[in-house]
Design an enzyme around this catalytic site. Sequence first.
Site: not given
Length: 405
Positions: A53, A302
């Site tokens: 992110k 992720s």
Amino acid sequence: MSELTLKKFEEAYEIVQKVTLKTNLVYSNYFSEQSGNNIYLKPENMQFTGAYKVRGAYYKISTLTKEERERGLITASAGNHAQGVAYAAKLYGVKATVVMPTATPLMKVNRTKSYGAEVILHGDVYDDACKEALRLAEENGYTFVHPFDDLDVAAGQGSIAMEIIKELPTVDYILVPIGGGGLATGVSTLAKMLNPNIKVIGVEPAGANCMQESIKKGKVVTLGSAATIADGTAVKTPGSKIFPYVSENLDDIITIEDDELIDVFLDMVENHKMVVENSGLLSVAAIKHLNCKDKKIVSILSGGNMDIITMSSTLQHGLIQRGRIFTVSVLLPDKPGELVRVASVIAEAQGNVIKLEHNQFISINRSAAVELRITLETFGHDHKNKIVEALETNGYRPKLVQTNI
């Protein structure tokens, strides 16, 4: 759909490289042998802030004017985007406020605070937190940084696809987790620009498949709930700005049940010595669902921001799920030597006792029966069944009970 251009992706890639770690592909012998393909892992769980992110957050903030930054930034997040914005804001020397769901793991809350952000806990899921963040942005004049429904954020996330293709130009499949769709937008759009033959598959939790349902209906829809242990992808409404890109560039969407995530968590810990959060495991769990052989497949991990309590619970459930830990109840007379007899039966079947509970009050007639609950470690379901059969053969009438260790 002209806003996400190759030039924009290239610019985002160059800017993102300044603040990210290199997460080189890891070849997985284990998953390759399991699937009959060549499996590579993109370990964004090892990235700064423990997730990808930071890429989108930093690039987005780089595109803001000085005045927009100095008003203060605000965002909503289930955890990883929160840390990305907090970290990027710290690098730019500006204030950041983050609204997170009340159920956000403590580790993610504390890590976000450690980067200097103010954290506000609000609502049950991301969507609730987002509404509150938008309200605060309007009330205080903050600049809102959306975690996924923003083309600049998506361009920053797309730097992952650039890195994958630079390192493995002949990649056939890229598996990408989907929450709101920002990562899937960036990765699929850039991948198709660079090589239209690459298949990009999105992966969602079965209990929060908002993108899959939206694509089926041809428009953004809102789920009634987002029930999944993959908290980072527990989103009820996907992004409307990015929806056209995902619809155009994703080849398919696979959904994963929570039990599958628990199973693959053990695989990652045992075979790669890596902690990957449940949302990051979606792309690994999806490997079994692919109908292909001898392909080069990259699974994007992720994130790895899993708190210790969740990790412990996941490990326990995984061991139970695989039959490697189980509890059995037997009834035996309350007299000397009975415990030794049971222990001998288990030992002969190569069971490893890890806990015993002796209940003398299961029956009024203690000489007739007391209960012994035995928690054992085994090699798997076959070994577990062998131990139960041995107890039955010796007249103990074993009953399996819910394991609680």
